[in-house]
Design an enzyme around this catalytic site. Structure first.
Site, PDB file in Angstrom:
ATOM      1  N   CYS A 103       1.291   0.364   6.233  1.00  0.00           N
ATOM      2  CA  CYS A 103       0.197  -0.241   5.087  1.00  0.00           C
ATOM      3  C   CYS A 103      -0.463   0.574   4.356  1.00  0.00           C
ATOM      4  O   CYS A 103       0.144   1.910   4.175  1.00  0.00           O
ATOM      5  CB  CYS A 103      -0.373  -1.643   5.224  1.00  0.00           C
ATOM      6  N   ALA A 104      -1.950   0.512   4.609  1.00  0.00           N
ATOM      7  CA  ALA A 104      -2.668   1.135   3.336  1.00  0.00           C
ATOM      8  C   ALA A 104      -3.804   2.102   3.961  1.00  0.00           C
ATOM      9  O   ALA A 104      -4.316   2.715   4.177  1.00  0.00           O
ATOM     10  CB  ALA A 104      -3.751   0.332   2.657  1.00  0.00           C
TER      11      ALA A 104
END
Length: 181
Positions: A103-104
């Protein structure tokens, strides 16, 4: 069997962290959840409190061979601000040990220049944080010792890829079948 450390920061993406731990443990892989906060209780991005196995200060990383960074905001930002964690990640990379981020969280690896000239993926909109990487937009990317995943809806694919890397294809297939995937 390789031992895994999965890091929890306030604001972490619950699905990415807990599904990864669950899937790895189904594969009989030793996983410890590590809070980078001063306390073991860490609150996810959707206000779900989780009790980590240990705090960063309590953890012994000498037997750990795999580091996992779940995403979420501000979880990934909090991981990125933890200097001791970044030092550990840099050490693991230098030793060629497996590092995974979803994800991030690949932004942490990008900020450490660990993705330079590597293929990687991340949550849409974070590509600029993956300094030097060839971002692919694929669900999961393995390049050398680094595995990156795109986001929460792809956590099964991400975690199963880790199972395969750590315990082999047969174990991955067993876990995958047991999950009806």
């Amino acid at each position: 069997m390789k031992k895994v450390a999965l890091f929890l920061a306030n604001g972490f993406e619950e699905i990415e962290a807990l599904a990864t731990v669950d899937i790895l443990r189904r594969a009989r892989i030793a996983v410890e959840t590590i809070s980078i906060a001063e306390e073991k209780t860490v609150t996810g991005a959707h206000n779900i409190p989780v009790i980590a196995d240990k705090t960063f200060q309590e953890a012994d990383f000498s037997g750990v061979e795999v580091l996992v960074l779940p995403g979420g905001m501000p979880g990934a930002k909090n991981l990125n601000e933890h200097e001791a964690l970044k030092k550990l990640i840099t050490q693991f990379d230098a030793e060629g040990k497996l590092i995974a981020a979803i994800c991030a969280a690949p932004m942490v690896l990008g900020g450490l220049a660990l993705l330079k000239d590597k293929r990687a993926t991340c949550y849409p909109g974070f590509e600029a944080e993956l300094t030097g990487a060839q971002t692919t937009g694929e669900n999961v990317v393995v390049d050398g010792n680094i595995t990156t995943g795109r986001g929460p809806g792809l956590v099964f694919e991400f975690a199963l890829r880790l199972v395969e890397q750590i315990a082999g294809l047969k174990t991955r297939q067993e876990v995958q079948n047991g999950l009806l995937l």
